[in-house]
Design a protein around this motif. Structure first.
Motif, PDB file in Angstrom:
ATOM      1  N   TRP A   1      16.145  84.397  30.952  1.00  0.00           N
ATOM      2  CA  TRP A   1      15.005  83.883  30.182  1.00  0.00           C
ATOM      3  C   TRP A   1      15.498  82.788  29.246  1.00  0.00           C
ATOM      4  O   TRP A   1      16.484  82.976  28.528  1.00  0.00           O
ATOM      5  N   THR A   2      14.849  81.626  29.272  1.00  0.00           N
ATOM      6  CA  THR A   2      15.223  80.538  28.378  1.00  0.00           C
ATOM      7  C   THR A   2      14.288  80.502  27.172  1.00  0.00           C
ATOM      8  O   THR A   2      13.127  80.888  27.252  1.00  0.00           O
TER       9      THR A   2
ATOM     10  N   GLY B   1      11.859  79.748  37.040  1.00  0.00           N
ATOM     11  CA  GLY B   1      11.989  78.831  35.917  1.00  0.00           C
ATOM     12  C   GLY B   1      10.669  78.646  35.212  1.00  0.00           C
ATOM     13  O   GLY B   1      10.010  79.603  34.827  1.00  0.00           O
ATOM     14  N   ARG B   2      10.259  77.413  35.075  1.00  0.00           N
ATOM     15  CA  ARG B   2       8.926  77.092  34.582  1.00  0.00           C
ATOM     16  C   ARG B   2       8.253  76.209  35.615  1.00  0.00           C
ATOM     17  O   ARG B   2       8.390  74.994  35.626  1.00  0.00           O
ATOM     18  N   GLY B   3       7.530  76.858  36.547  1.00  0.00           N
ATOM     19  CA  GLY B   3       6.756  76.112  37.523  1.00  0.00           C
ATOM     20  C   GLY B   3       7.563  75.336  38.534  1.00  0.00           C
ATOM     21  O   GLY B   3       7.080  74.344  39.082  1.00  0.00           O
ATOM     22  N   SER B   4       8.803  75.762  38.828  1.00  0.00           N
ATOM     23  CA  SER B   4       9.638  75.070  39.805  1.00  0.00           C
ATOM     24  C   SER B   4       9.998  76.003  40.949  1.00  0.00           C
ATOM     25  O   SER B   4       9.977  77.220  40.813  1.00  0.00           O
TER      26      SER B   4
ATOM     27  N   GLY C   1      10.441  85.027  21.163  1.00  0.00           N
ATOM     28  CA  GLY C   1      10.777  83.747  20.555  1.00  0.00           C
ATOM     29  C   GLY C   1       9.929  82.667  21.172  1.00  0.00           C
ATOM     30  O   GLY C   1       8.802  82.915  21.598  1.00  0.00           O
ATOM     31  N   LEU C   2      10.488  81.468  21.230  1.00  0.00           N
ATOM     32  CA  LEU C   2       9.778  80.358  21.857  1.00  0.00           C
ATOM     33  C   LEU C   2      10.197  80.302  23.325  1.00  0.00           C
ATOM     34  O   LEU C   2      10.883  79.383  23.774  1.00  0.00           O
ATOM     35  N   GLY C   3       9.790  81.338  24.073  1.00  0.00           N
ATOM     36  CA  GLY C   3      10.252  81.527  25.440  1.00  0.00           C
ATOM     37  C   GLY C   3       9.639  80.555  26.426  1.00  0.00           C
ATOM     38  O   GLY C   3       8.516  80.094  26.247  1.00  0.00           O
ATOM     39  N   MET C   4      10.360  80.299  27.494  1.00  0.00           N
ATOM     40  CA  MET C   4       9.914  79.320  28.489  1.00  0.00           C
ATOM     41  C   MET C   4      10.129  79.806  29.919  1.00  0.00           C
ATOM     42  O   MET C   4       9.293  80.466  30.486  1.00  0.00           O
ATOM     43  N   GLY C   5      11.299  79.505  30.521  1.00  0.00           N
ATOM     44  CA  GLY C   5      11.519  79.759  31.935  1.00  0.00           C
ATOM     45  C   GLY C   5      12.095  81.130  32.219  1.00  0.00           C
ATOM     46  O   GLY C   5      12.763  81.736  31.371  1.00  0.00           O
ATOM     47  N   VAL C   6      11.868  81.641  33.437  1.00  0.00           N
ATOM     48  CA  VAL C   6      12.400  82.931  33.860  1.00  0.00           C
ATOM     49  C   VAL C   6      12.994  82.814  35.262  1.00  0.00           C
ATOM     50  O   VAL C   6      12.581  81.971  36.061  1.00  0.00           O
ATOM     51  N   LEU C   7      13.941  83.699  35.552  1.00  0.00           N
ATOM     52  CA  LEU C   7      14.700  83.627  36.789  1.00  0.00           C
ATOM     53  C   LEU C   7      15.122  85.026  37.192  1.00  0.00           C
ATOM     54  O   LEU C   7      15.425  85.864  36.340  1.00  0.00           O
ATOM     55  N   SER C   8      15.150  85.299  38.492  1.00  0.00           N
ATOM     56  CA  SER C   8      15.681  86.547  39.032  1.00  0.00           C
ATOM     57  C   SER C   8      16.785  86.220  40.025  1.00  0.00           C
ATOM     58  O   SER C   8      16.575  85.440  40.955  1.00  0.00           O
ATOM     59  N   PHE C   9      17.960  86.815  39.834  1.00  0.00           N
ATOM     60  CA  PHE C   9      19.072  86.628  40.763  1.00  0.00           C
ATOM     61  C   PHE C   9      20.103  87.729  40.506  1.00  0.00           C
ATOM     62  O   PHE C   9      20.137  88.319  39.426  1.00  0.00           O
ATOM     63  N   ASP C  10      20.931  87.998  41.509  1.00  0.00           N
ATOM     64  CA  ASP C  10      21.961  89.023  41.390  1.00  0.00           C
ATOM     65  C   ASP C  10      23.235  88.355  40.902  1.00  0.00           C
ATOM     66  O   ASP C  10      24.065  87.921  41.699  1.00  0.00           O
ATOM     67  N   TYR C  11      23.399  88.316  39.584  1.00  0.00           N
ATOM     68  CA  TYR C  11      24.503  87.542  39.020  1.00  0.00           C
ATOM     69  C   TYR C  11      25.854  88.247  39.203  1.00  0.00           C
ATOM     70  O   TYR C  11      26.895  87.583  39.206  1.00  0.00           O
TER      71      TYR C  11
ATOM     72  N   VAL D   1       4.245  80.903  30.076  1.00  0.00           N
ATOM     73  CA  VAL D   1       4.987  79.740  30.557  1.00  0.00           C
ATOM     74  C   VAL D   1       5.495  80.006  31.981  1.00  0.00           C
ATOM     75  O   VAL D   1       4.860  79.630  32.950  1.00  0.00           O
ATOM     76  N   GLY D   2       6.634  80.687  32.135  1.00  0.00           N
ATOM     77  CA  GLY D   2       7.200  80.873  33.464  1.00  0.00           C
ATOM     78  C   GLY D   2       6.837  82.210  34.076  1.00  0.00           C
ATOM     79  O   GLY D   2       6.443  83.153  33.385  1.00  0.00           O
TER      80      GLY D   2
END
Length: 541
Positions: A300-301, A471-474, A280-290, A232-233
């Protein structure tokens, strides 16, 4: 704010003093410095809390004309297609894709057909980047179900003041992927100055190596990143801070997410050893310094469900070195357990110097609403979605951009088949400073995708990357926006270019848009010193 956080700031101030080899303070001076730092942090914390109440988002969807009712809008990408200094919007749909040219004043004009990018399939993701280093952004679009992905080359405007047009180079370029795909990210994995393309697919993933002259070859099998799964992402990010971009993918139906660490042009799969073990039913991913500790963390969503071991979302804190992570979603308040998480993206919405992020929830009527998570600066987040006037709709894609060039980030979220796409203008009121950097590569890829930027002020050091795809393709916009909080001056800006060299900028004013062109002299860890003279020459109007 927590006393431990105040102490962390005090320690950081002392560490910076030691790093710069200034005369060491005596014990009394150290105590005063700690107390002053604690007081400063508590003051900043109060201002940050006040700023949270000053968040104002205005829904300008109707003004912008981007609602597209009765259309399944999957994802979006921001990019300045015509080089006029503002961000244009590409929406992928189940049907003809849309390209909205930014006319200024919150008004957009739909030009996809005239520009030649109105691909009419089931597109779920897109990414902008300068693939041929000619000074304008090209476009890659991934497709779900039948039909190939599409690679568009930006051929510039037709006539004086004409529409920017693109040409379909898919067949000629060798990017005729016909597997169902949802995620795409641009990266220069081998640091040769050319942007490559990663596609997270249903089936084996694809890594198209850019050979120049708009020619691409799939090298995923040779590099071991062609894992078969329900992809997905995807996000490209440098997790171990070695100057080589790594890859994190989000996969569903109990396929493992994948963490590929780049060892200088080759990859090692560290998924399990690094602790990236949620399935699980995973979708979007993101990298950031939280947590502002100068390394990049992962989000991961996922979807809830009745399958064995359904999982909520995960926030993987980088424990150092990019090889070990801990899931802190529960303690940070970002589990979002009842949301059908689809996409995610990060941006500092109140310019306090701490990254916030947005999670889209949709697809199922039982999902909880979309969520805007505001960073509390203490490793926790608060749900401030009410500041948008509510976001209880079928959200799909999400990305941030400063559409009106006023120094703060605006927000677009695409809607499912029965919901409009929304565009919110950020009208927040605060006294926080900011700076926006647009990087232009010379030996690096022209878009400088993969560059690492550290902005050091008198109160904090913040790190971000130039990124294409999350995310997912954004995709967020390519200019990198830094909120500076209550800082009174920028001490240094350190840019590590994708090609590997580092430049240090000094005497940089706050509250401006700055374009930085990669210096033509390169050595490892090169420092350019005082750049105040040439900065004025490259400063954007």
């Amino acid at each position: 704010m927590a006393p431990t956080s105040a102490l962390r700031l005090a320690n950081a101030m002392n560490e910076q003093t030691e790093t710069h080899s200034r005369p060491g303070p005596n014990v009394g001076e150290r105590i005063c410095r700690v107390l002053l730092a604690a007081a400063l942090f508590l003051s900043l914390g109060t201002r940050a809390a006040e700023a949270a109440t000053d968040l104002i988002f205005t829904d300008i969807t109707s003004l912008a004309g981007v609602a597209l009712p009765n259309t399944l809008n999957e994802s979006l990408a921001w990019g300045d297609i015509d080089g006029d200094g503002d961000q244009d919007l590409y929406l992928t749909n189940n049907g003809a894709n849309k390209l909205f040219r930014n006319e200024g004043g919150g008004v957009f004009t739909e030009i996809a057909a005239a520009a030649g990018v109105d691909h009419a399939g089931f597109s779920v993701g897109a990414a902008f980047g300068d693939l041929d280093n000619d000074g304008d952004v090209d476009l890659y679009v991934v497709s779900f179900g039948s039909g190939p992905d599409v690679l568009y080359r930006n051929d510039g405007p037709i006539g004086l003041g004409g529409v920017t047009v693109f040409s379909d180079q898919t067949v000629a370029a060798g990017t005729t992927n016909e597997s169902s795909s949802r995620g795409v990210g641009l990266l220069d994995y081998d640091r040769d100055g050319l942007l490559d393309i990663y596609v997270n697919a249903i089936g084996p993933d694809i890594l198209y190596r850019n050979q120049g002259n708009f020619q691409f070859t799939n090298v995923a099998p040779a590099l071991g990143v062609d894992t078969v799964g329900l992809g997905v992402g995807v996000v490209a990010t440098d997790l171990d801070n070695n100057g080589w971009v790594d890859i994190f993918t989000g996969n569903r139906s109990h396929d493992l997410n994948r963490l590929y660490l780049n060892n200088g042009g080759t990859f090692a799969d560290l998924t399990l050893s690094a602790g990236i073990d949620q399935v699980g039913l995973g979708m979007g991913v993101l990298s950031f310094d939280y947590d502002n500790d100068l390394d990049f963390d992962l989000y991961w969503t996922s979807w809830p469900g009745t399958e064995p071991l359904p999982r909520p979302n995960a926030l993987y804190e980088n424990l150092g070195g990019g090889t070990s992570f801990a899931d802190v979603a529960a303690s940070s308040g970002t589990l979002d357990p009842d949301g059908w998480g689809i996409s995610c993206n990060a941006g500092d919405v109140n310019n306090d110097g701490w990254e916030d992020f947005f999670v889209t929830n949709g697809f199922d009527a039982g999902s909880t609403p979309n969520v805007l998570f505001l960073n509390n600066t203490d490793s926790t987040f608060s749900d401030v979605t009410f500041e948008l006037g509510g976001a209880d709709f079928d959200g799909r894609g999400v990305a941030f951009a400063d559409i009106d060039n006023d120094g703060d980030l605006d927000l677009c979220v695409t809607g499912g088949p029965n919901d409009d796409t929304r565009l919110w203008r950020n009208d927040s009121i605060n006294s926080f400073h900011w700076i926006t950097l647009t990087l232009e590569g010379v030996l690096s890829n022209r878009s400088a995708i993969g560059a690492r930027i550290e902005v050091e002020t008198d109160t904090e050091i913040v790190v971000k990357e130039v990124s294409s795809g999350a995310g997912r393709g954004s995709q967020n916009s390519l200019p990198v926006e830094f909120g500076l909080g209550m800082a009174t001056e920028i001490q240094e800006i350190r840019i590590r270019w994708p090609h590997g060299a580092t430049e240090v900028l000094t005497n940089v004013a706050m509250d401006q848009f700055l374009t930085v062109v990669e210096t033509a002299i390169f050595t490892d860890d090169f420092e350019s010193g005082d750049t105040s003279t040439w900065q004025q020459a490259v400063n954007s109007p």
